[in-house]
Design an enzyme around this catalytic site. Structure first.
Site, mmCIF file in Angstrom:
data_model
loop_
_atom_site.group_PDB
_atom_site.id
_atom_site.type_symbol
_atom_site.label_atom_id
_atom_site.label_comp_id
_atom_site.label_asym_id
_atom_site.label_seq_id
_atom_site.Cartn_x
_atom_site.Cartn_y
_atom_site.Cartn_z
ATOM 1 C CE1 TYR A 148 -3.747 2.302 0.315
ATOM 2 C CE2 TYR A 148 -3.250 2.546 2.642
ATOM 3 C CZ TYR A 148 -3.992 2.907 1.535
ATOM 4 O OH TYR A 148 -4.959 3.863 1.644
ATOM 5 N NE ARG A 201 -7.594 12.149 -5.603
ATOM 6 C CZ ARG A 201 -6.934 11.756 -4.519
ATOM 7 N NH1 ARG A 201 -5.778 12.291 -4.194
ATOM 8 N NH2 ARG A 201 -7.430 10.787 -3.745
ATOM 9 C CE LYS A 219 -7.069 2.194 0.635
ATOM 10 N NZ LYS A 219 -7.805 3.306 0.104
ATOM 11 C CD GLU A 290 -8.402 4.156 -2.704
ATOM 12 O OE1 GLU A 290 -7.359 4.700 -2.300
ATOM 13 O OE2 GLU A 290 -9.383 3.926 -1.974
ATOM 14 C CG ASP A 291 -6.388 7.078 -5.262
ATOM 15 O OD1 ASP A 291 -6.761 7.729 -4.275
ATOM 16 O OD2 ASP A 291 -5.317 6.446 -5.286
ATOM 17 C CG ASP A 313 -10.478 4.768 1.908
ATOM 18 O OD1 ASP A 313 -10.979 4.743 3.050
ATOM 19 O OD2 ASP A 313 -9.262 4.733 1.707
ATOM 20 C CG ASP A 314 -9.610 8.644 -2.382
ATOM 21 O OD1 ASP A 314 -8.508 8.299 -1.937
ATOM 22 O OD2 ASP A 314 -10.129 8.152 -3.389
ATOM 23 C CB ALA A 350 -10.295 23.312 -0.926
ATOM 24 C CB ALA A 353 -8.548 14.139 0.837
ATOM 25 C CG ASN A 469 -0.634 9.028 1.863
ATOM 26 O OD1 ASN A 469 0.321 8.967 2.617
ATOM 27 N ND2 ASN A 469 -1.862 8.703 2.231
#
Length: 628
Positions: A148, A201, A219, A290-291, A313-314, A350, A353, A469
């Site tokens: 990860y 992203r 993940k 995700e992303d 999740d983000d 902004a 996340a 990250n």
């Protein structure tokens, strides 16, 4: 540890009960339970293959651990060395090879050791899934950063060159009209967990196109290791709608569609078709987004969250981990969590996340203040949001709709000595915040000047959250924070850093605010509750459980997140809290033999035991051959 809470600032009694409940449920010392039937692991498995076909199937391959009886039953005698090895011996052999091979596995001086470790672990994954997860769980602190963040970022950047064996499914813009039939190409009749990305992203690395599949694979490795989701019932998915990355568009070795990304209604049509297809075949699956880039992350979440079992999740996982850390920082100041609405928080970033954290923090504060309209308005006054253009105020010409509620009134900030687009340094100097929260994906944003300004904080123990990250995108390092601001701070980051030696036997603790603390428990709790959706209350229960997990002694030392080595227990407690909340909200419909009525009869300790008994463990099952 039974946490004491006080009724302050009109806090609702239901919130206080939840805080007390979570401090009980999430402390492992409180578990005294009766047993339930184990439903994961230890069941004989019927297989329809023998001989070399078994050895070449990573789901069933045991390598040298096949017993002589199994070798006879599965036509393996003579195909393996004669000495039958235990799993402990197999792990020892692998670890010896790993230490030796991680140097040889490098592609040259530019190939980091972490990527070499990933290659070797991936080869084991391709050969023997049970062994892979046994190694991963036993060494989770060392290998979580390999499978990860941060190493998965390197993997995604190089995925076209690293690709050896298909893992997961790929849906592309070229598959429109075919997805409903495509899902039946996946061999598993039951899928519990899907992680899907469009590669737009990846971490803080931008548009990596189809190479983003690596984040979905990583993940799901953690879902298996931390939550005990059966690895035969997980599915990583890449939705390839093109890429706007010019380097990939010109790369002859790139494996994805070499055309610009779809947008607008065309893009939505692809995602809609995918969601309809997977939920038609697997109606009870949970889909984690995700992303996805910010412009789509919120829209897709709002589009699907009340219809499907899904979460982002983000947006929601990052927010939950941040909320747990923020509540922990309040505890580290020697105050009860119910004092959270008094915190002054400056947020840098902004994007999806950052806004996700802001929304959840506002909701948490509002609930503590009575959960009415004035409480939500009051909570807004605790945040100052700074993006790439500076402080966001209502004077700005264009404000992202998701960020608009957090724009400060221009008259109010003039009284605070600030103006529209004020720099981060100016905001920190004037506001003197309790918390400086970074979700900007801009490495080094918390410069010496910013950290110097934070020394003026009115807090007895200011908190710095450098959450972006991978590692190179962290807003600052713990060494910079402790050396500039001082020893008496709370520090948390999104990627792993080593603790800081402050001298005289004192340690500056670096808390990794890893989404891994929450998303496995959210997924597992949703699965075992049978909840129709993933509600805000379930997410809030997960965050509060994590915040309550730490002892007062640890928090006093500045430790606000637990050790990753305890991730299985953390996930078990978080999942139990999610189930409890789903039951209270009347969302739970049950799982397998445990129907909704039986689930409602369980007390808190029994819910924990129920979760534990439904967590898969990497043990070799007995294999029984049956001809098709």
């Amino acid at each position: 540890m039974q946490m004491k809470t006080e009724r302050k600032n009109g806090a609702s009694s239901s919130l206080l009960r939840r805080l007390k409940h979570n401090s009980f449920l999430c402390n492992p010392l409180n578990a005294q339970t009766r047993s339930f039937t184990t439903t994961e692991g230890h069941r004989p498995i019927i297989v329809h293959k023998r001989s070399l076909d078994i050895l070449h199937d990573p789901w069933f391959n045991k390598g040298t651990a096949f017993t002589m009886t199994e070798r006879d039953r599965l036509d393996l005698r003579g195909l393996l060395p004669p000495n039958v090895m235990s799993t402990e011996q197999q792990i020892k052999r692998f670890m010896v090879d790993l230490k030796r091979l991680q140097v040889q596995a490098r592609d040259g001086p530019s190939d980091p050791y972490a990527l070499a470790k990933w290659r070797i672990l991936n080869r084991l994954h391709d050969r023997n899934e049970t062994m892979y997860y046994k190694v991963l769980i036993a060494n989770i602190e060392e290998y979580a950063p390999i499978v990860y963040t941060p190493t998965v970022g390197l993997v995604c950047q190089n995925y076209s060159g690293l690709f050896r064996r298909p893992r997961g499914m790929y849906f592309s813009a070229e598959d429109r009209g075919e997805m409903m039939s495509m899902v039946y190409n996946w061999p598993a009749d039951q899928v519990d967990m899907i992680v899907v990305t469009d590669g737009s992203r990846i971490l803080g690395l931008g548009d990596l196109g189809i190479q983003g599949i690596g984040i979905a694979i990583g993940k799901l490795d953690l879902y298996v290791a931390a939550a005990g989701i059966n690895p035969q019932r997980v599915l990583p998915v890449m939705i390839d709608v093109g890429t706007n990355n010019e380097k990939l568009l010109k790369d002859p070795l790139y494996l994805g569609l070499q055309k610009n990304r779809l947008d607008g209604d065309e893009y939505l049509a692809v995602i809609d078709e995918f969601m309809e297809a997977v939920f038609t075949r697997w109606p009870h699956v949970i889909v984690q987004f995700e992303d996805f880039q910010s412009k789509w992350a919120f829209k897709l979440l709002q589009r699907y969250r009340n219809t499907y079992r899904m979460f982002n999740d983000d947006v929601q996982g990052t927010a939950g981990v941040a909320i747990a850390g923020l509540l922990g920082a309040v505890r580290a100041q020697g105050r009860p969590m119910i004092d959270f609405p008094k915190q002054k928080i400056v947020v840098a970033g902004a994007g999806s996340a950052g806004i996700g954290v802001l929304n959840d923090a506002r909701k948490t504060m509002a609930r503590m203040l009575g959960n009415n309209e004035s409480a939500f308005e009051s909570a807004l006054r605790q945040f100052w949001v700074v993006d790439a253009n500076g402080l966001i105020t209502d004077e700005r010409e264009y404000i992202d709709p998701e960020a608009r509620p957090f724009a400060r009134k221009i008259k109010e900030i003039h009284r605070q000595g600030l103006s529209e687009a004020a720099s981060l340094v100016e905001v920190v100097k004037q506001i003197k915040p309790d918390v400086l929260l970074g979700l900007s994906a801009v490495g080094g944003l918390f410069s010496k000047e910013v950290l110097e300004a934070l020394k003026g904080s009115t807090s007895t123990r200011p908190a710095i959250f450098a959450m972006s990250n991978p590692t190179k995108n962290a807003e600052c390092t713990p060494e910079e924070a402790f050396s500039i601001v001082g020893d008496n701070i709370i520090f948390a980051s999104g990627s792993p850093f080593n603790d800081v030696d402050l001298g005289n036997g004192h340690i500056g603790h670096c808390n990794q605010g890893n989404n891994m603390y929450l998303f496995p428990g959210i997924g597992l709790g949703t699965l075992l509750s049978g909840s129709r959706i993933i509600s805000d209350g379930m997410l809030q229960a997960a965050a509060e459980c994590l915040a309550a997990y730490m002892t007062e002694e640890d928090v006093a030392k500045g430790i606000i997140y637990p050790s990753i080595s305890s991730i299985r227990d953390i996930t078990k407690q978080v999942a139990a809290a999610v189930i409890k909340e789903a039951i209270e909200e009347d969302l739970a419909e049950g799982y397998r033999e445990m129907d909704a009525r039986e689930l409602q009869k369980l007390n808190e300790e029994e819910i924990v035991e129920y979760v534990k008994n439904n967590m898969w463990s990497p043990e070799y099952p007995t294999l029984v051959y049956k001809q098709d």
